[in-house]
Design an enzyme around this catalytic site. Structure first.
Site, PDB file in Angstrom:
ATOM      1  CE1 TYR A 132      14.456  -9.949   1.553  1.00 23.87           C
ATOM      2  CE2 TYR A 132      12.762  -9.054   2.998  1.00 23.87           C
ATOM      3  CZ  TYR A 132      13.789  -9.953   2.758  1.00 23.87           C
ATOM      4  OH  TYR A 132      14.155 -10.850   3.718  1.00 23.87           O
ATOM      5  CE  LYS A 148      14.016  -3.182   7.775  1.00 22.36           C
ATOM      6  NZ  LYS A 148      12.878  -3.508   6.952  1.00 22.36           N
ATOM      7  CB  CYS A 161     -10.430 -30.160 -28.414  1.00 22.31           C
ATOM      8  SG  CYS A 161     -10.377 -31.070 -29.955  1.00 22.31           S
TER       9      CYS A 161
HETATM   10  N1  LIG Z   1       9.524  -8.379  -1.605  1.00 26.08           N
HETATM   11  C1  LIG Z   1       9.363  -8.553  -2.893  1.00 26.08           C
HETATM   12  O1  LIG Z   1       9.833  -9.530  -3.486  1.00 26.08           O
HETATM   13  C2  LIG Z   1       8.594  -7.552  -3.708  1.00 26.08           C
HETATM   14  C3  LIG Z   1       8.711  -7.565  -5.111  1.00 26.08           C
HETATM   15  C4  LIG Z   1       8.026  -6.612  -5.850  1.00 26.08           C
HETATM   16  C5  LIG Z   1       7.193  -5.691  -5.213  1.00 26.08           C
HETATM   17  N2  LIG Z   1       7.056  -5.743  -3.849  1.00 26.08           N
HETATM   18  C6  LIG Z   1       6.206  -4.730  -3.235  1.00 26.08           C
HETATM   19  O2  LIG Z   1       7.027  -3.651  -2.805  1.00 26.08           O
HETATM   20  C7  LIG Z   1       6.587  -3.112  -1.559  1.00 26.08           C
HETATM   21  C8  LIG Z   1       7.661  -3.227  -0.517  1.00 26.08           C
HETATM   22  O3  LIG Z   1       7.936  -4.602  -0.287  1.00 26.08           O
HETATM   23  P1  LIG Z   1       9.164  -5.059   0.610  1.00 26.08           P
HETATM   24  O4  LIG Z   1       9.187  -6.552   0.545  1.00 26.08           O
HETATM   25  O5  LIG Z   1      10.371  -4.298   0.244  1.00 26.08           O
HETATM   26  O6  LIG Z   1       8.648  -4.592   2.065  1.00 26.08           O
HETATM   27  P2  LIG Z   1       9.491  -4.575   3.406  1.00 26.08           P
HETATM   28  O7  LIG Z   1       8.504  -4.824   4.500  1.00 26.08           O
HETATM   29  O8  LIG Z   1      10.682  -5.474   3.308  1.00 26.08           O
HETATM   30  O9  LIG Z   1      10.016  -3.085   3.509  1.00 26.08           O
HETATM   31  C9  LIG Z   1       9.185  -1.982   3.691  1.00 26.08           C
HETATM   32  C10 LIG Z   1       9.962  -0.931   4.468  1.00 26.08           C
HETATM   33  O10 LIG Z   1       9.208   0.272   4.544  1.00 26.08           O
HETATM   34  C11 LIG Z   1       9.479   0.876   5.777  1.00 26.08           C
HETATM   35  N3  LIG Z   1       8.493   1.927   6.043  1.00 26.08           N
HETATM   36  C12 LIG Z   1       7.210   1.795   6.430  1.00 26.08           C
HETATM   37  N4  LIG Z   1       6.641   3.007   6.561  1.00 26.08           N
HETATM   38  C13 LIG Z   1       7.556   3.929   6.227  1.00 26.08           C
HETATM   39  C14 LIG Z   1       7.573   5.344   6.132  1.00 26.08           C
HETATM   40  N5  LIG Z   1       6.491   6.046   6.414  1.00 26.08           N
HETATM   41  N6  LIG Z   1       8.697   5.968   5.741  1.00 26.08           N
HETATM   42  C15 LIG Z   1       9.789   5.247   5.447  1.00 26.08           C
HETATM   43  N7  LIG Z   1       9.857   3.880   5.519  1.00 26.08           N
HETATM   44  C16 LIG Z   1       8.754   3.247   5.903  1.00 26.08           C
HETATM   45  C17 LIG Z   1       9.487  -0.296   6.748  1.00 26.08           C
HETATM   46  O11 LIG Z   1      10.150   0.032   7.963  1.00 26.08           O
HETATM   47  C18 LIG Z   1      10.262  -1.328   5.922  1.00 26.08           C
HETATM   48  O12 LIG Z   1      11.644  -1.247   6.157  1.00 26.08           O
HETATM   49  C19 LIG Z   1       5.304  -3.868  -1.250  1.00 26.08           C
HETATM   50  O13 LIG Z   1       4.210  -3.177  -1.820  1.00 26.08           O
HETATM   51  C20 LIG Z   1       5.478  -5.184  -1.987  1.00 26.08           C
HETATM   52  O14 LIG Z   1       4.240  -5.795  -2.280  1.00 26.08           O
HETATM   53  C21 LIG Z   1       7.750  -6.625  -3.089  1.00 26.08           C
END
Ligand SMILES: NC(=O)c1ccc[n+]([C@@H]2O[C@H](COP(=O)([O-])OP(=O)(O)OC[C@H]3O[C@@H](n4cnc5c(N)ncnc54)[C@H](O)[C@@H]3O)[C@@H](O)[C@H]2O)c1
Length: 433
Positions: free
Chosen positions: A10, A35, A267
């Site tokens: 995401y 992906k 309060c």
């Molecule tokens: N989803 C949200 O709304 C959101 C918003 C803000 C912050 N975050 C934070 O951002 C981070 C990512 O969230 P997300 O929802 O995008 O996660 P996600 O699970 O959708 O995507 C993570 C991606 O990383 C890949 N990955 C894992 N190990 C890897 C590596 N060694 N090299 C390359 N790719 C690798 C996975 O295959 C996956 O496609 C998390 O820390 C989350 O807490 C998420």
């Protein structure tokens, strides 16, 4: 700029598509072949409003591609964004395995690179991760942090469902790094984003996302508990919360958001108790509302404990009423602290320019008769006499007179409200900062 994005979920996919739209050359990296293939056929890896058009734009303009080869991605770019997942482990702890694996990969790639590389952590990570990522990269690459490469913390604030719009219009951009040049590069990257840029300590940048999301969770639960109470009383809860949100002086505002002493006064404690008792009488469970008072009491006990820990017996209190500019001592939490210490035999003296025993009347007087019957012998009408006498000074509210207090060398200050002028004193303890 040439930018690689590690993790095409995401956060990564949205970042890649939006940065390409702004003209940057993007290389996505993911361990998932599916992906990578999607991106290389011009498709998004996620379902999100507006993302397909942006991916299509980037792909057709040769600004977006993806690979599983992290070496290639690092060598062909100047900045790597880390957007990999940081899930909870089975026992509830944060699992940073993917972050460290990515740091390892970047470190390995940097052994073959001779130009400066910037690593940006977008994922949500605990304080200390930025430092650890830098150490790992140094260890694997043999390069020097803040010379050959640097690490910036730049938390992502987007929400799924409106991720593209949130990315393009963030409330603010937060940057933390120990290398000023890295901050300048990031400012250049975000120069067209219409949002304030806040450069903060790395740990502030790292913890802020946890603070945000915990507060958002609290908002949801608070509104739901209010909703449940209103429903049983046949009151329209949405109308209540609409009106609640209209008060942006006290409700939706920075007011009350300063870590400090417990709440008190005539309060807040009374009305909180009123609402929780009303819910109880309706046989409603309101665990969050009920927990507020518990948390407040714990905070008062923390102050007593902090004073006891000093091992000193002569304690001078600066402020007795529940806030500056009033003599109201009803539910003043500092009265509970003083009552507890006096009961344990501490020698207590108090300065409060607004409190005069002869003027006390009504409930205000009965609080004192009940809790501090010897107040007369404790009250000190000259602040300098108090400060000369005390081994420990406890400051319980903000009053400008306390800013210029003369502190004796070795004297301990326990500040419950953060008087900035006193922070440089030798034995200064801020309650929760
Ligand atoms: N989803 C949200 O709304 C959101 C918003 C803000 C912050 N975050 C934070 O951002 C981070 C990512 O969230 P997300 O929802 O995008 O996660 P996600 O699970 O959708 O995507 C993570 C991606 O990383 C890949 N990955 C894992 N190990 C890897 C590596 N060694 N090299 C390359 N790719 C690798 C996975 O295959 C996956 O496609 C998390 O820390 C989350 O807490 C998420």
């Amino acid at each position: 700029m040439n930018i690689s994005i590690f993790g095409l979920g995401y956060v990564g996919c949205v970042g890649m598509a939006c940065l390409a739209k702004q003209g940057h050359n993007m290389i996505g990296v993911d361990v998932s072949e599916e992906k990578v293939n999607r991106v290389n056929s011009g498709q998004s890896t996620i379902i999100e409003n507006g993302i397909d058009a942006l991916m299509d734009y980037g792909f057709k303009h040769n600004l977006i591609r993806a690979t599983k080869d992290y070496n290639e991605a690092v060598l062909k770019t100047d900045i790597s964004f880390i957007c990999v997942g940081t899930p909870s482990s089975d026992n509830g702890h944060l699992n940073l395995e993917y972050i460290y694996q990515t740091a390892h990969e970047i470190g390995e790639a940097l052994t073959k690179k001779n130009t400066f590389h910037l690593v940006v952590i977008r994922s949500t990570v605990f304080p200390g991760t930025n430092l650890k990522v830098g150490e790992l990269i140094e260890e694997i690459s043999g390069k020097k942090r803040n010379s050959d490469f640097a690490v910036v913390s730049n938390p992502e604030f987007l929400r799924e469902g409106s991720a593209v719009s949130d990315y393009m219009n963030p409330p603010l951009t937060v940057l933390g790094s120990s290398f000023p040049i890295a901050i300048e590069i990031m400012k250049e990257l975000y120069k067209n984003t219409n949002a304030p840029i806040e450069v903060v300590d790395i740990e502030v940048a790292e913890i802020i996302k946890y603070v945000n999301n915990s507060y958002h969770a609290l908002k949801v639960v608070f509104a739901n508990e209010i909703g449940n109470i209103c429903k049983l009383l046949s009151i329209d809860s949405h109308e209540v919360m609409r009106i609640f949100c209209m008060d942006n002086q006290l409700n939706i505002s920075p007011y009350y958001f300063k870590p400090g002493f417990a709440f008190g006064g005539s309060c807040l404690p009374k009305d909180l108790k009123g609402l929780t008792t009303l819910a109880h009488d309706l046989y409603l469970s309101t665990p969050v509302l009920n927990a507020i008072d518990d948390s407040n009491r714990k905070h008062i006990r923390q102050v007593i404990h902090q004073i006891e820990k000093t091992g000193k017996r002569k304690i001078g209190f600066c402020g007795l009423s529940f806030k500056a500019g009033t003599d109201d001592m009803r539910n003043s939490p500092i009265v509970n602290v003083i009552e507890a210490l006096y009961g344990k035999g501490y020698d207590v003296r108090i300065f409060d320019s607004n409190v005069s025993l002869s003027r006390l009347i009504g409930k205000n007087k009965s609080v004192i008769t009940e809790k501090l019957p010897h107040l007369d012998s404790m009250l000190q009408d000259d602040l300098s006499i108090l400060t000369d006498w005390a081994e420990v000074l406890v400051i319980s509210y903000k009053d400008k007179i306390f800013k210029s207090m003369s502190i004796i060398p070795g004297q301990i200050i326990i500040d419950l409200v953060r008087i900035e002028e006193l922070e440089s004193c030798e034995n200064y303890y801020g309650l929760c900062w």
